[in-house]
Write an enzyme that holds these catalytic residues in place. Structure first.
Site, short mmCIF file in Angstrom:
data_model
loop_
_atom_site.label_atom_id
_atom_site.label_comp_id
_atom_site.label_asym_id
_atom_site.label_seq_id
_atom_site.Cartn_x
_atom_site.Cartn_y
_atom_site.Cartn_z
N TYR A 1 10.16 -23.99 49.91
CA TYR A 1 9.92 -25.35 48.45
C TYR A 1 8.98 -25.78 48.30
CZ TYR A 1 14.80 -24.03 49.44
OH TYR A 1 15.86 -22.88 49.94
N VAL B 1 18.45 -14.53 52.65
CA VAL B 1 17.38 -12.96 52.00
C VAL B 1 18.17 -12.53 53.38
CG1 VAL B 1 15.58 -11.78 53.18
CG2 VAL B 1 15.26 -14.59 51.70
N ASN C 1 15.23 -26.77 58.58
CA ASN C 1 15.10 -25.93 57.92
C ASN C 1 13.54 -25.75 57.60
OD1 ASN C 1 14.98 -23.19 56.88
ND2 ASN C 1 16.53 -22.56 55.92
N GLU D 1 19.27 -29.37 48.31
CA GLU D 1 19.35 -29.97 49.22
C GLU D 1 19.14 -28.78 50.82
OE1 GLU D 1 22.59 -30.16 47.90
OE2 GLU D 1 22.25 -31.84 46.69
N ILE E 1 20.44 -19.40 48.91
CA ILE E 1 19.40 -18.66 49.16
C ILE E 1 19.33 -17.82 49.71
CG2 ILE E 1 17.22 -20.05 49.39
CD1 ILE E 1 16.13 -17.85 47.31
#
Length: 147
Positions: free
Chosen positions: A112, A68, A105, A100, A66
């Site tokens: 999440y 951005v 990060n 994962e 994912i």
């Protein structure tokens, strides 16, 4: 904002959005994912802001990536894409979503957790770095999500 199912025609857009990420996928990786997986994008006025890739094996959904666009970060687009993407993927009947994420990060890990993902353990030396390797945090959430 609208959710868009991506296809091969979006290859260059995916590469461009991912180019400035710390660990971008290569062109062949995006091409394979657009062909074999479920790739979704978040659009505003036909402008792609963020992209994601999911793999579905039986009843287990994996969030593969994912991203951005750099100039759009900090506006909630990652969360919006993840929420809408997980909702859209419900049509295929997954019981849970796994992923994962690099242990470094922290922004992604907070996102999440906000959406209900729990930490399941570590995958040692999973991600390559310029020098050495980095651990991955394994995370999962049961589906469907309840907001």
């Amino acid at each position: 904002m609208t959710l868009l199912e991506l296809n091969r025609a979006h290859l260059q857009d995916c590469i461009a959005i991912d180019a400035d990420s710390p660990h971008p996928w290569g062109e062949s990786h995006w091409a394979r994912s657009l062909r074999d997986d479920h790739c979704l994008g978040l659009c505003l006025d036909s402008h792609l802001l963020a992209v994601s890739a999911y793999s579905l094996v039986f009843d287990e959904l994996s969030l593969l990536n994912i991203v951005v666009a750099d100039n759009q970060k900090g506006r909630g687009y990652g969360q919006a894409l993840l929420e809408q993407g997980l909702e859209w993927m419900q049509q295929f009947g997954p019981a849970r979503c796994i992923l994962e994420v690099r242990v470094s990060n922290l922004a992604a890990r907070r996102l999440y957790k906000r959406l209900g993902f729990g930490e399941d353990g570590l995958r040692k030396n999973y991600y390559p770095l310029g020098t050495g390797r980095e651990d991955a945090m394994l995370m999962s959430v049961n589906l469907p999500l309840e907001y």
